[in-house]
Design an enzyme around this catalytic site. Structure first.
Site, PDB file in Angstrom:
ATOM      1  N   ASP A 186       1.302  -1.503  -0.109  1.00  0.00           N
ATOM      2  CA  ASP A 186      -0.188   0.014   0.176  1.00  0.00           C
ATOM      3  C   ASP A 186       1.309   0.818  -0.409  1.00  0.00           C
ATOM      4  O   ASP A 186       1.444   1.860   0.540  1.00  0.00           O
ATOM      5  CB  ASP A 186      -1.076  -0.252   1.183  1.00  0.00           C
ATOM      6  CG  ASP A 186      -1.840   0.896   1.785  1.00  0.00           C
ATOM      7  OD1 ASP A 186      -1.843   2.407   0.470  1.00  0.00           O
ATOM      8  OD2 ASP A 186      -2.312   1.342   1.827  1.00  0.00           O
ATOM      9  N   GLU A 194      -2.051  -1.571  -3.766  1.00  0.00           N
ATOM     10  CA  GLU A 194      -3.025  -0.414  -3.684  1.00  0.00           C
ATOM     11  C   GLU A 194      -2.702   1.012  -3.482  1.00  0.00           C
ATOM     12  O   GLU A 194      -1.356   1.020  -2.776  1.00  0.00           O
ATOM     13  CB  GLU A 194      -3.098  -0.910  -1.452  1.00  0.00           C
ATOM     14  CG  GLU A 194      -4.382  -0.079  -1.020  1.00  0.00           C
ATOM     15  CD  GLU A 194      -5.105  -0.851   0.350  1.00  0.00           C
ATOM     16  OE1 GLU A 194      -5.587  -1.596   0.065  1.00  0.00           O
ATOM     17  OE2 GLU A 194      -5.038   0.282   1.314  1.00  0.00           O
ATOM     18  N   GLU A 251      -9.675   3.777  -1.044  1.00  0.00           N
ATOM     19  CA  GLU A 251     -10.665   4.337   0.378  1.00  0.00           C
ATOM     20  C   GLU A 251     -11.485   5.777   0.111  1.00  0.00           C
ATOM     21  O   GLU A 251     -11.137   6.540   1.264  1.00  0.00           O
ATOM     22  CB  GLU A 251      -9.744   3.934   1.536  1.00  0.00           C
ATOM     23  CG  GLU A 251      -8.258   4.644   1.078  1.00  0.00           C
ATOM     24  CD  GLU A 251      -7.219   4.173   2.478  1.00  0.00           C
ATOM     25  OE1 GLU A 251      -6.721   2.894   1.879  1.00  0.00           O
ATOM     26  OE2 GLU A 251      -6.791   4.945   2.832  1.00  0.00           O
ATOM     27  N   ASP A 305     -14.896   2.669   2.068  1.00  0.00           N
ATOM     28  CA  ASP A 305     -14.957   1.789   3.683  1.00  0.00           C
ATOM     29  C   ASP A 305     -16.055   2.533   3.650  1.00  0.00           C
ATOM     30  O   ASP A 305     -17.599   3.836   3.538  1.00  0.00           O
ATOM     31  CB  ASP A 305     -14.040   3.385   4.035  1.00  0.00           C
ATOM     32  CG  ASP A 305     -14.166   2.632   5.648  1.00  0.00           C
ATOM     33  OD1 ASP A 305     -15.125   2.845   6.290  1.00  0.00           O
ATOM     34  OD2 ASP A 305     -12.902   2.916   5.857  1.00  0.00           O
ATOM     35  N   GLU A 337     -10.044  -6.389   6.323  1.00  0.00           N
ATOM     36  CA  GLU A 337      -9.147  -5.359   6.905  1.00  0.00           C
ATOM     37  C   GLU A 337      -8.608  -4.763   7.883  1.00  0.00           C
ATOM     38  O   GLU A 337      -9.462  -4.481   8.787  1.00  0.00           O
ATOM     39  CB  GLU A 337      -8.591  -4.021   5.662  1.00  0.00           C
ATOM     40  CG  GLU A 337      -7.823  -3.554   6.580  1.00  0.00           C
ATOM     41  CD  GLU A 337      -7.497  -2.129   5.849  1.00  0.00           C
ATOM     42  OE1 GLU A 337      -8.051  -1.456   5.080  1.00  0.00           O
ATOM     43  OE2 GLU A 337      -6.114  -1.701   5.792  1.00  0.00           O
TER      44      GLU A 337
END
Ligand code: CA
Length: 379
Positions: A197, A223, A249, A272, A332
């Site tokens: 990420d 990510e 996100e 999210d 997650e």
């Protein structure tokens, strides 16, 4: 049933060991805006908003709460459409939606408590009773031991039984990133999945170059390689790399995800639940993704309430695609220090050997500990 009150709790907790992301943000505290909605039947629902808590509170108190009083929580999507349409001229993305997300989650919690069912039973049913969790961590803490600390932290997750780990990258030096990821891969062996990420700290050519360097290390997904506004750039990075590219996100609502999904700008979208519009909107985003053959694997970065809402959503999310031996969407489960995640629920959601059991209690399936709420409340 009618809504009789909307309260926002601003919570903040100190982090024992501050950590840094590739954006250069140093995390010394964790904070959140927790939404509590009361009804005339004595049932109370809880929600959470992603992002700076005081702004979410102001939006809810000044824009949303007055329009919620007297409404039936079972009209959750009627309320969602109405609140969204009252605010979208000024903010169809960002805070307007994070604030709305907290309200939506709380209304679903109320419906669950009123019917005695967990939320996942109200949004289609249990696709699974257990969810594979992946450990998010491996931020940058000790700048003199960036490789060593990553290896040690990754080993601790494997020792706990995690079968998948996500590590931070983006150290301004692709060779150092590669060395650090390679050291982690070597330490955890070939059987533990490893995602990376970058927290959107790279340009398109930087992302493609680093991605190609990391691909031989068997990376589950890359990510947020680049900035969330650059959908054209995501198309380029996603097409250039063999490994899956993920993001989302920082995106909001079905309209915000529409172009990403329709263009397959990402292989995996990560809305999210506390940001993208709540449970109601997550379902619509996931349906869009399914229709276009894009995976939906939610992002989660919150307190016990956000985590519980994510678990409820994941319990009802179909395998993508269905298979004899599917690779189901993972939870997650961030492992950085966060007292709001660990202490806010009387029986917190925990993982055992990398597996989270879906709570079967009503609504979110957790009970908020009001002592903890008082302890972390900012005056
Ligand atoms: Ca992320």
């Amino acid at each position: 049933m009618k809504v009789t009150g909307v309260a926002c709790h601003l919570l903040q907790a100190k982090v024992d060991r501050p950590f840094t992301s590739a954006r250069g943000w140093l995390y010394t505290t964790r904070s959140s805006c927790i939404v509590e909605i009361a009804t005339d039947e004595g049932i109370t629902g809880w929600g959470e908003c992603y992002g700076p808590a005081a702004v979410n509170r102001t939006l809810i108190e000044t824009q949303y709460a007055p329009r919620l009083i007297g409404r039936d929580p079972f009209d959750v999507e009627v309320v969602w459409e109405e609140l969204y349409n009252r605010i979208k001229d000024y903010g169809a993305q960002g805070f307007a939606i994070t604030a709305l997300s907290g309200i939506d989650i709380a209304l679903w919690d109320i419906m669950g408590r009123a019917t005695g069912k967990p939320i996942h039973k109200l949004i289609g049913g249990a696709q699974r009773g257990e969810i594979v969790a992946y450990a998010t961590g491996l931020y940058f803490t000790d700048m003199d031991r960036l490789v060593e600390e990553a290896v040690e932290e990754a080993r601790s997750y494997v020792a706990q039984g995690f079968r998948a780990i996500k590590m931070k990258i983006g150290l301004g030096d692709p060779k150092l990133d590669r060395r650090r990821v390679a050291a982690v891969r070597e330490a955890i062996g070939p059987d533990v999945a490893l995602a990376v990420d970058a927290n959107h700290c790279l340009s398109v050519p930087q992302a493609i170059r680093l991605g190609r360097m990391l691909e031989p290390l068997d990376i589950l997904w890359f990510e947020e390689p680049i900035s969330p506004e650059d959908h054209d750039g995501y198309v380029e990075v996603t097409r250039a790399l063999d490994m899956a590219v993920a993001g989302g996100e920082n995106d909001f609502t079905r309209w915000g995800f529409r172009d990403i999904i329709a263009r397959k700008a990402m292989d995996i979208v990560q809305p999210d639940v506390c940001a993208a519009g709540g449970i109601s909107e997550m379902r619509k985003i996931a349906a869009l993704a399914s229709a276009f053959g894009v995976e939906c694997v939610p992002h989660a970065w919150g307190s016990a309430i956000g985590l519980a809402a994510t678990v409820q959503f994941l319990a009802a999310l179909p395998d993508q695609p269905p298979a004899f031996r599917p690779m189901p969407p993972m939870l997650e489960f961030e492992q950085t220090p966060n007292p709001l995640r660990d202490l806010l629920a009387r029986e917190p959601i925990v993982q055992r050997r990398g597996i989270v059991t879906v709570p079967q209690g009503p609504g979110l399936g957790i009970e908020v500990d009001r002592t903890a709420l008082d302890r972390f409340r900012v005056a």
